[in-house]
Design an enzyme around this catalytic site. Structure first.
Site, PDB file in Angstrom:
ATOM      1  N   GLU B  50       9.210  48.008  23.443  1.00 29.23           N
ATOM      2  CA  GLU B  50       9.774  48.956  22.475  1.00 29.23           C
ATOM      3  C   GLU B  50      10.387  48.277  21.252  1.00 29.23           C
ATOM      4  OE1 GLU B  50      10.183  49.171  25.716  1.00 29.23           O
ATOM      5  OE2 GLU B  50       9.657  51.212  26.374  1.00 29.23           O
ATOM      6  N   PHE B 112      18.595  59.757  36.232  1.00 29.85           N
ATOM      7  CA  PHE B 112      17.557  58.741  36.134  1.00 29.85           C
ATOM      8  C   PHE B 112      17.244  58.417  34.668  1.00 29.85           C
ATOM      9  CE2 PHE B 112      12.949  57.635  35.965  1.00 29.85           C
ATOM     10  CZ  PHE B 112      13.073  56.378  36.549  1.00 29.85           C
ATOM     11  N   GLN B 113      17.245  57.154  34.343  1.00 27.88           N
ATOM     12  CA  GLN B 113      16.956  56.662  32.985  1.00 27.88           C
ATOM     13  C   GLN B 113      17.790  57.352  31.920  1.00 27.88           C
ATOM     14  OE1 GLN B 113      12.619  56.469  32.515  1.00 27.88           O
ATOM     15  NE2 GLN B 113      12.724  54.409  33.414  1.00 27.88           N
ATOM     16  N   LYS B 162      14.590  65.953  27.669  1.00 24.58           N
ATOM     17  CA  LYS B 162      13.261  66.347  28.138  1.00 24.58           C
ATOM     18  C   LYS B 162      13.084  67.862  28.194  1.00 24.58           C
ATOM     19  CE  LYS B 162       9.700  65.422  31.496  1.00 24.58           C
ATOM     20  NZ  LYS B 162       9.243  64.570  32.600  1.00 24.58           N
ATOM     21  N   MET B 478      16.198  25.502  13.051  1.00 23.47           N
ATOM     22  CA  MET B 478      17.389  25.832  12.276  1.00 23.47           C
ATOM     23  C   MET B 478      18.658  25.452  13.040  1.00 23.47           C
ATOM     24  SD  MET B 478      18.514  26.869   9.482  1.00 23.47           S
ATOM     25  CE  MET B 478      17.486  27.893   8.441  1.00 23.47           C
TER      26      MET B 478
HETATM   27  C1  FAD Z   1      18.495  32.040   8.480  1.00 26.66           C
HETATM   28  C2  FAD Z   1      18.874  32.894   7.307  1.00 26.66           C
HETATM   29  C3  FAD Z   1      19.235  32.309   6.112  1.00 26.66           C
HETATM   30  C4  FAD Z   1      19.511  33.072   4.985  1.00 26.66           C
HETATM   31  N1  FAD Z   1      19.762  32.449   3.800  1.00 26.66           N
HETATM   32  C5  FAD Z   1      19.816  33.184   2.678  1.00 26.66           C
HETATM   33  C6  FAD Z   1      19.875  32.560   1.385  1.00 26.66           C
HETATM   34  O1  FAD Z   1      19.905  31.343   1.256  1.00 26.66           O
HETATM   35  N2  FAD Z   1      19.872  33.356   0.287  1.00 26.66           N
HETATM   36  C7  FAD Z   1      19.817  34.724   0.385  1.00 26.66           C
HETATM   37  O2  FAD Z   1      19.767  35.397  -0.644  1.00 26.66           O
HETATM   38  N3  FAD Z   1      19.805  35.327   1.580  1.00 26.66           N
HETATM   39  C8  FAD Z   1      19.787  34.601   2.721  1.00 26.66           C
HETATM   40  N4  FAD Z   1      19.720  35.238   3.927  1.00 26.66           N
HETATM   41  C9  FAD Z   1      19.733  36.703   3.966  1.00 26.66           C
HETATM   42  C10 FAD Z   1      21.146  37.271   3.957  1.00 26.66           C
HETATM   43  O3  FAD Z   1      21.668  37.213   5.253  1.00 26.66           O
HETATM   44  C11 FAD Z   1      21.128  38.746   3.466  1.00 26.66           C
HETATM   45  O4  FAD Z   1      20.286  39.507   4.287  1.00 26.66           O
HETATM   46  C12 FAD Z   1      20.636  38.907   2.055  1.00 26.66           C
HETATM   47  O5  FAD Z   1      21.187  37.931   1.206  1.00 26.66           O
HETATM   48  C13 FAD Z   1      21.001  40.278   1.526  1.00 26.66           C
HETATM   49  O6  FAD Z   1      20.212  40.593   0.433  1.00 26.66           O
HETATM   50  P1  FAD Z   1      20.685  41.610  -0.676  1.00 26.66           P
HETATM   51  O7  FAD Z   1      22.014  41.227  -1.201  1.00 26.66           O
HETATM   52  O8  FAD Z   1      19.573  41.728  -1.635  1.00 26.66           O
HETATM   53  O9  FAD Z   1      20.978  42.982   0.089  1.00 26.66           O
HETATM   54  P2  FAD Z   1      20.127  43.968   0.977  1.00 26.66           P
HETATM   55  O10 FAD Z   1      20.509  43.745   2.392  1.00 26.66           O
HETATM   56  O11 FAD Z   1      18.709  43.997   0.630  1.00 26.66           O
HETATM   57  O12 FAD Z   1      20.855  45.308   0.549  1.00 26.66           O
HETATM   58  C14 FAD Z   1      20.445  46.042  -0.539  1.00 26.66           C
HETATM   59  C15 FAD Z   1      21.614  46.509  -1.375  1.00 26.66           C
HETATM   60  O13 FAD Z   1      21.083  47.375  -2.358  1.00 26.66           O
HETATM   61  C16 FAD Z   1      21.644  48.657  -2.251  1.00 26.66           C
HETATM   62  N5  FAD Z   1      20.605  49.639  -2.495  1.00 26.66           N
HETATM   63  C17 FAD Z   1      19.673  50.114  -1.651  1.00 26.66           C
HETATM   64  N6  FAD Z   1      18.878  51.012  -2.263  1.00 26.66           N
HETATM   65  C18 FAD Z   1      19.327  51.106  -3.522  1.00 26.66           C
HETATM   66  C19 FAD Z   1      18.943  51.887  -4.641  1.00 26.66           C
HETATM   67  N7  FAD Z   1      17.926  52.749  -4.597  1.00 26.66           N
HETATM   68  N8  FAD Z   1      19.636  51.747  -5.777  1.00 26.66           N
HETATM   69  C20 FAD Z   1      20.692  50.906  -5.852  1.00 26.66           C
HETATM   70  N9  FAD Z   1      21.099  50.125  -4.831  1.00 26.66           N
HETATM   71  C21 FAD Z   1      20.426  50.247  -3.668  1.00 26.66           C
HETATM   72  C22 FAD Z   1      22.220  48.753  -0.872  1.00 26.66           C
HETATM   73  O14 FAD Z   1      23.290  49.671  -0.853  1.00 26.66           O
HETATM   74  C23 FAD Z   1      22.649  47.311  -0.604  1.00 26.66           C
HETATM   75  O15 FAD Z   1      23.931  47.064  -1.096  1.00 26.66           O
HETATM   76  C24 FAD Z   1      19.480  34.474   5.077  1.00 26.66           C
HETATM   77  C25 FAD Z   1      19.170  35.078   6.295  1.00 26.66           C
HETATM   78  C26 FAD Z   1      18.846  34.313   7.395  1.00 26.66           C
HETATM   79  C27 FAD Z   1      18.480  34.989   8.655  1.00 26.66           C
HETATM   80  C1  TPP Z   2      17.083  36.894  18.701  1.00 24.27           C
HETATM   81  C2  TPP Z   2      17.722  35.678  18.126  1.00 24.27           C
HETATM   82  N1  TPP Z   2      18.302  34.771  18.944  1.00 24.27           N
HETATM   83  C3  TPP Z   2      18.868  33.654  18.429  1.00 24.27           C
HETATM   84  C4  TPP Z   2      18.882  33.429  17.082  1.00 24.27           C
HETATM   85  C5  TPP Z   2      19.528  32.172  16.490  1.00 24.27           C
HETATM   86  N2  TPP Z   2      18.515  31.328  15.845  1.00 24.27           N
HETATM   87  C6  TPP Z   2      18.314  31.339  14.510  1.00 24.27           C
HETATM   88  S1  TPP Z   2      17.065  30.356  14.036  1.00 24.27           S
HETATM   89  C7  TPP Z   2      16.764  29.864  15.617  1.00 24.27           C
HETATM   90  C8  TPP Z   2      15.670  28.890  15.921  1.00 24.27           C
HETATM   91  C9  TPP Z   2      14.318  29.410  15.614  1.00 24.27           C
HETATM   92  O1  TPP Z   2      13.365  28.491  16.077  1.00 24.27           O
HETATM   93  P1  TPP Z   2      11.860  28.593  15.611  1.00 24.27           P
HETATM   94  O2  TPP Z   2      11.380  29.987  15.746  1.00 24.27           O
HETATM   95  O3  TPP Z   2      11.074  27.553  16.304  1.00 24.27           O
HETATM   96  O4  TPP Z   2      11.957  28.308  14.059  1.00 24.27           O
HETATM   97  P2  TPP Z   2      12.307  26.940  13.293  1.00 24.27           P
HETATM   98  O5  TPP Z   2      13.729  27.024  12.873  1.00 24.27           O
HETATM   99  O6  TPP Z   2      12.052  25.803  14.218  1.00 24.27           O
HETATM  100  O7  TPP Z   2      11.392  26.968  12.124  1.00 24.27           O
HETATM  101  C10 TPP Z   2      17.662  30.471  16.490  1.00 24.27           C
HETATM  102  C11 TPP Z   2      17.697  30.237  17.942  1.00 24.27           C
HETATM  103  C12 TPP Z   2      18.293  34.427  16.264  1.00 24.27           C
HETATM  104  N3  TPP Z   2      18.290  34.338  14.944  1.00 24.27           N
HETATM  105  N4  TPP Z   2      17.700  35.514  16.810  1.00 24.27           N
END
Ligand code: FAD
Ligand code: TPP
Ligand code: MG
Lengths: 163, 567
Positions: B50, B112-113, B162, B478
């Site tokens: 799911e 159930f469920q 249901k 990472m």
């Molecule tokens: C491993 C990892 C590393 C990351 N590193 C980075 C990084 O280096 N740099 C980075 O940028 N991000 C990074 N992120 C992502 C970060 O966590 C955020 O998800 C991201 O920065 C949010 O993007 P955003 O500010 O564009 O907002 P979004 O989450 O895209 O939110 C959109 C915003 O726009 C608004 N909005 C929506 N619709 C409308 C509309 N029609 N009109 C006006 N406003 C609207 C919403 O209210 C909200 O405030 C990383 C994520 C991970 C998992």
């Molecule tokens: C469901 C979930 N569990 C744990 C994490 C924490 N986490 C972030 S990156 C990462 C490693 C990912 O490994 P891989 O898919 O091999 O990518 P790589 O960083 O090696 O490119 C983990 C465990 C996560 N983001 N999501």
């Protein structure tokens, strides 16, 4: 700062838990929360007393407004308002304490609403601070039980929260 | 004529114009499935878990802008869906999730469920409903679609007991809904908009910071026009990539933790910053106190008032939809005789170019060992930069974001807010179904891909020719990187032993598998995978990459934007 926030929301199952959930999920504090239906049976009115910096209060108001079930939000502290809370206190009232307890209730405009030969139950309304003051004025050892409703609030004059 | 609840559900979806429903059956939704069997208005896609149903609906929504739909059973079906729902919620993706529930009289009896689906999902949905009365069913589904797609989009869940699917009721799908408690604003305040334009025109070092909101409101065209009119540099968050074309000289790349040197320096040192549909995330701003050490005025355009002044105090807030507000700003800019200060802009750009000349994304390519960045760059070439690219979470995600170079919106599909490993493959399924003729690549890691690997089976059943680019570094890369930088090289549980033979695994599921170990084989392998010969096939490319590679630049947690670790 302490704020009293009033809101109108759809009188639907689960609406209360959305508000309570929001406060716990975002780490906002709740000093008290009261809720009851209004004259319009589709709406409930909730009063929340919370504390926070101006920034936090601003976020709380915005987040509350964002809940789909919330119709209107008002920060009562933004203008003149009246705050009331109801408290019921059960106190020891035997022997020489009995007369003293009656006098205290009178001073605070409380009413004795239940009497046994050893206890009084006193009803008191007022702003939270008055209820606090009453409890402080009593000797802690005479208090058997307290129950408070939490604050309700309403704007003064033509400050009205309705849809 | 009266219809059963199950018939009503199916009719509502058809009347809403839904073309795909991603789901998995079970006791509580059997009546609905029986009606799905009898209809041909929309196609049901049977996933293998799911979580994947919700991610697939999410990928569909992100790549089309339409509402994604998932259907799961009560109890474990609903709990399995939660990760997908939270993923969509964090990135504001419009979705409707239908869940089965125990019959109304059985609710609350540990039946159930039975789980409290509405309670469990409350913190990670835009809104949810429990439909206890069949009379409310059609109107509730209509409301769900309306709420999901309007304002700041998000997932909306409808929990259907249901017995409600058995009872009968007259059917009418409401044409419109209005909710007195929900009226999102799209038009921005004209006074604020004027003020913002004034401020931008008077800026000496303007900077445009655009995010996912631009993609969500399909306002890429306006953004480009606006940036051109101002002549200012522009950055896109991880969620905004593609909103502004990466190949345009005014584009500085992504900001934030793994953003480019030039984007972060410009964010830090600008004098007027306009945030457009971006939420000043902690991964983007770094340490907020450090961010404000260099004084700047901030304009923030966002449809959600709660996004404004949440983490960063804003000078000119504008509540409104990106596309409406940008239209207004463009109008004012065009009508105004005033232009940005030419001299100031020239010196600002020479500063920006100086930062850009640091070439922070340059990496040491190798002829011995495959560099992950090289794979992504080559993928860009082979696909002409036009593929839809989904990703999982980790280093590979960052390299995909940094090196693919997205020129169009809705082509970069990843979990930014929740960072959900397991998102890549199922979301690619939704993208591929929505765009059957498009090239769809899933850039993943050997750990992430295993979190929803079972979906290879779904891909086989529905002929989804997704190209999987597995950047296999044998590490939770990472995590390993953080352990190298901040935990004294103690690689606690970040090495994964006993990995499967991915080629055989792909073949076992009926797909094509490739293992690529030499840099010189990267391009031929990608070309073959995307060749007409394999157009109809899912290809699993297992690239054995450099285990020690790190993502640069990096702003360490708690540090300021200009305090990047560079290669
Ligand atoms: C491993 C990892 C590393 C990351 N590193 C980075 C990084 O280096 N740099 C980075 O940028 N991000 C990074 N992120 C992502 C970060 O966590 C955020 O998800 C991201 O920065 C949010 O993007 P955003 O500010 O564009 O907002 P979004 O989450 O895209 O939110 C959109 C915003 O726009 C608004 N909005 C929506 N619709 C409308 C509309 N029609 N009109 C006006 N406003 C609207 C919403 O209210 C909200 O405030 C990383 C994520 C991970 C998992
Ligand atoms: C469901 C979930 N569990 C744990 C994490 C924490 N986490 C972030 S990156 C990462 C490693 C990912 O490994 P891989 O898919 O091999 O990518 P790589 O960083 O090696 O490119 C983990 C465990 C996560 N983001 N999501
Ligand atoms: Mg890895």
């Amino acid at each position: 700062m302490r704020h009293i926030i009033s809101l109108l929301m759809e009188n639907e199952a689960g609406a209360l838990s959305r508000v309570a959930g929001l406060f716990s999920a975002r780490g906002y504090n709740i000093e008290s929360l009261t809720v009851a239906p209004t004259e319009d049976e589709t709406l409930s009115r909730m009063t929340i007393v919370t504390r926070g910096s101006d920034d936090v209060i601003e976020q709380i108001i915005k987040q509350l407004n964002k809940l789909v079930d919330v119709v209107k939000v008002l920060d009562l502290n933004e203008g003149d308002h009246i705050e009331r809370e109801l408290m019921l206190v059960k106190v020891k009232a035997a022997g020489k304490d009995r007369e003293e307890m009656k006098r205290m209730a009178d001073i605070f405009r409380g009413r004795i609403i239940d009497v046994t030969d050893k206890t009084y139950t006193i009803e008191l309304t007022g702003p939270g601070s008055k209820l606090d003051a009453f409890l402080e004025a009593l000797d802690a050892s005479v208090i058997l039980e307290t129950v408070r409703t939490g604050a309700s609030g309403i704007g003064r004059g033509d400050r009205i929260l309705r849809i | 004529m009266e219809l059963t609840g199950a018939e009503i559900v199916v009719r509502c979806l058809a009347d809403e114009g839904v073309d795909f429903v991603f789901g998995y059956p079970g006791g509580a939704v059997l009546n609905i499935y029986d009606e799905i069997f009898k209809q041909d208005k929309f196609k049901h896609v049977l996933v293998r878990h799911e979580q994947a149903a919700v991610h697939a609906a999410d990928g569909y929504a992100r790549s089309t802008g339409r509402v994604g739909v998932a259907l799961v059973t009560s109890g474990p079906g609903a709990t399995n869906a939660v990760t997908g729902i939270a993923t969509a919620y964090m990135d504001s993706i419009p979705m409707v999730i239908l869940t089965g529930q125990a019959p109304v009289p059985a609710i609350g009896l540990d039946s159930f469920q039975e789980v409290d689906t509405v309670g469990i999902t409350r913190p990670c949905v835009k809104h949810n409903f429990l439909v206890k009365d069949i009379a409310d069913l059609a109107a509730t589904i209509k409301k769900a679609f309306y709420i999901a797609a309007s304002g700041r989009p998000g997932p909306v869940l409808v929990d259907i007991p249901k017995d409600v699917t058995i009872y009968k009721h007259a059917y009418e799908y409401p044409k419109e809904v209005s909710l007195r408690s929900y009226n999102p604003v799209t038009k921005g305040h004209p006074g604020q908009i004027k003020k913002a334009v004034q401020l931008l025109l008077s800026a000496k070092r303007p900077m445009i910071y655009a995010g996912g909101g631009v993609v969500l409101s399909d306002a890429s065209k306006q953004l480009i026009e606006f940036v051109k009119l101002l002549g200012a540099p522009c950055t896109n968050t991880l969620m905004g990539l593609g909103a502004y074309p990466a190949n345009d000289p005014q584009f500085l790349g992504m900001p934030g933790m793994h953003g480019t040197y030039e984007a972060n320096m410009a964010m830090q040192h600008c004098d007027v910053l306009i945030g457009i549909g971006a939420r000043f995330d902690d991964r983007v701003i770094g340490n907020p106190d450090h961010f404000f050490q260099d004084e700047k005025k901030i304009i923030h355009v966002d449809i959600d008032p709660a996004s404004i002044s949440k983490r960063v105090k804003v000078d000119v807030p504008i509540v409104g939809g990106v596309s409406d507000v940008l239209d207004e700003m463009i109008k004012i800019l065009k009508a105004s005789k005033e232009r940005p200060d030419e001299k100031a802009m020239k010196s600002w750009w020479s500063q920006v170019e100086l930062w850009r000349s640091r070439e922070c994304l340059k990496f040491n390519n190798s002829s011995e060992i495959i560099k992950p960045q090289y794979v992504v760059q080559t993928l860009h070439q082979v696909t002409n930069g036009e593929a839809y690219v989904t990703s999982d979470v980790g280093q590979h995600q960052m390299w995909a974001a940094q090196y693919y170079g997205f020129n169009k919106p809705r082509h970069w599909i990843n979990s930014g807010g929740l960072g959900t490993m397991g998102f890549g493959l199922p979301s690619a399924m939704g993208v591929q179904l929505a765009h059957p003729d498009a090239q769809v690549a899933c850039i993943t890691g050997e750990a992430s891909i295993q979190m929803c690997i079972q979906e290879l089976s779904t891909c086989k059943q529905y002929h989804m020719p997704v190209k999987i680019i597995n950047l296999n570094n044998r590490y939770l890369g990472m995590v390993r990187q953080w352990q190298e930088f901040f935990y004294g090289n103690r690689y606690a549980e970040s090495y994964m032993d006993a990995l499967p033979d991915f080629v055989k695994l792909a073949e076992a599921y009926g797909h094509v598998g490739m293992k690529i170990e030499k840099p010189s084989d990267v391009e031929p392998a990608l070309k073959e995978a995307f060749s007409p010969k394999l157009k109809e096939r899912l290809v699993f490319m297992d690239f054995i990459t450099d285990q020690t590679e790190n993502v640069y630049p990096m702003v360490p947690n708690g540090k300021g934007l200009s305090e990047m670790i560079l290669l």
